[in-house]
Design an enzyme around this catalytic site. Sequence first.
Site, mmCIF file in Angstrom:
data_model
loop_
_atom_site.group_PDB
_atom_site.id
_atom_site.type_symbol
_atom_site.label_atom_id
_atom_site.label_comp_id
_atom_site.label_asym_id
_atom_site.label_seq_id
_atom_site.Cartn_x
_atom_site.Cartn_y
_atom_site.Cartn_z
ATOM 1 N N GLU A 112 -6.397 -1.276 -7.122
ATOM 2 C CA GLU A 112 -5.685 -0.157 -7.656
ATOM 3 C C GLU A 112 -4.595 -1.001 -8.328
ATOM 4 O O GLU A 112 -3.895 -1.903 -7.865
ATOM 5 C CB GLU A 112 -4.934 0.616 -6.709
ATOM 6 N N SER B 232 0.851 -1.200 -0.041
ATOM 7 C CA SER B 232 -0.005 -0.010 -0.050
ATOM 8 C C SER B 232 0.957 1.211 0.161
ATOM 9 O O SER B 232 0.368 2.497 -0.142
ATOM 10 C CB SER B 232 -1.052 0.122 1.376
ATOM 11 N N ASN C 220 -4.682 6.222 -0.833
ATOM 12 C CA ASN C 220 -3.937 6.441 0.338
ATOM 13 C C ASN C 220 -3.323 7.771 0.318
ATOM 14 O O ASN C 220 -3.026 8.180 1.611
ATOM 15 C CB ASN C 220 -2.819 5.258 0.711
ATOM 16 N N HIS D 77 -3.402 -3.552 -5.500
ATOM 17 C CA HIS D 77 -3.752 -3.119 -4.104
ATOM 18 C C HIS D 77 -5.049 -3.279 -3.991
ATOM 19 O O HIS D 77 -6.165 -2.582 -4.482
ATOM 20 C CB HIS D 77 -3.220 -1.621 -3.777
#
Length: 284
Positions: free
Chosen positions: A152, A119, A190, A140
């Site tokens: 992702e 991540s 993130n 991800h």
Amino acid sequence: MTAKTIGIIGTGTMGCGIAQVAAQAGHQVLLQNRKQESVDRGMARVRDSLERLVAKEKLTDAQLVETLERLRGVVPLEELKGCDRVIEAAPEDFALKRELFERLDRILGEETILATNTSSLSVTKLAACVSRPGHFVGLHFFNPVPMMKLVEVVRGLRTSDSTMAAVRGLAESLDKVPIEVKDSPGFVVNRVLFPMINEAAFALQAGVSDADGIDACMKLGCNHPLGPLALADLVGLDVVYAILDSLYREYGESRYAPCLEIKKRVEAGWLGRKSGRGFYSYEK
């Protein structure tokens, strides 16, 4: 898409979630950890999750049995040799992942695609640990994996077009929505989400409101299903801290520097839901 044999490395929340959705989708799945007790706990976690779906009438008893028949726990990394795809979901530690990928590079077949669920680490840097970086990619997933639609798909500098196409197809076979993103620290979610969590912690530290008030404002004012502090507890404050620290080191911007309200809880072992206490108490 033809069913594949998928190896999942890591029996934590993410690894078990990915293993569950892959087995439910009809793939043969090997769930690997270096410790047998961890494998046993991971297999039990997947079973418990499936049984909850049966109780909610979202899965039949027959489907539960069929799913578990497609899932096998293994300890030796060499068991993954025949896998078409291998997804790594080990802790966010570059040295640990590097050692793991170097071993896998000697074990896996030349056509096997190797994906990391990192991540916050550089996919390009991780790909440099293997001899076939064109077959290396970031996948991800988001927690809880069975519920969250997004994946992702992170293209490293040397990831091939054929690898990107293959993993997009894999994600779609799991009933996920793959979105291609560049190999940039934090990717998209993130990079946007964790500064918000951090700012919520700073608001708590400044006494703007208490945790309930801050989360209620974000839920009612922004229509978020979960407030940022409750979300941090769900993710795990140790994970939140590690990702913020990684983003801070990569970008050097103060907005990513972990708030003391997060840091001191991690130091106390208050990691959120998994430890029974974080910004909120979950102790029975």
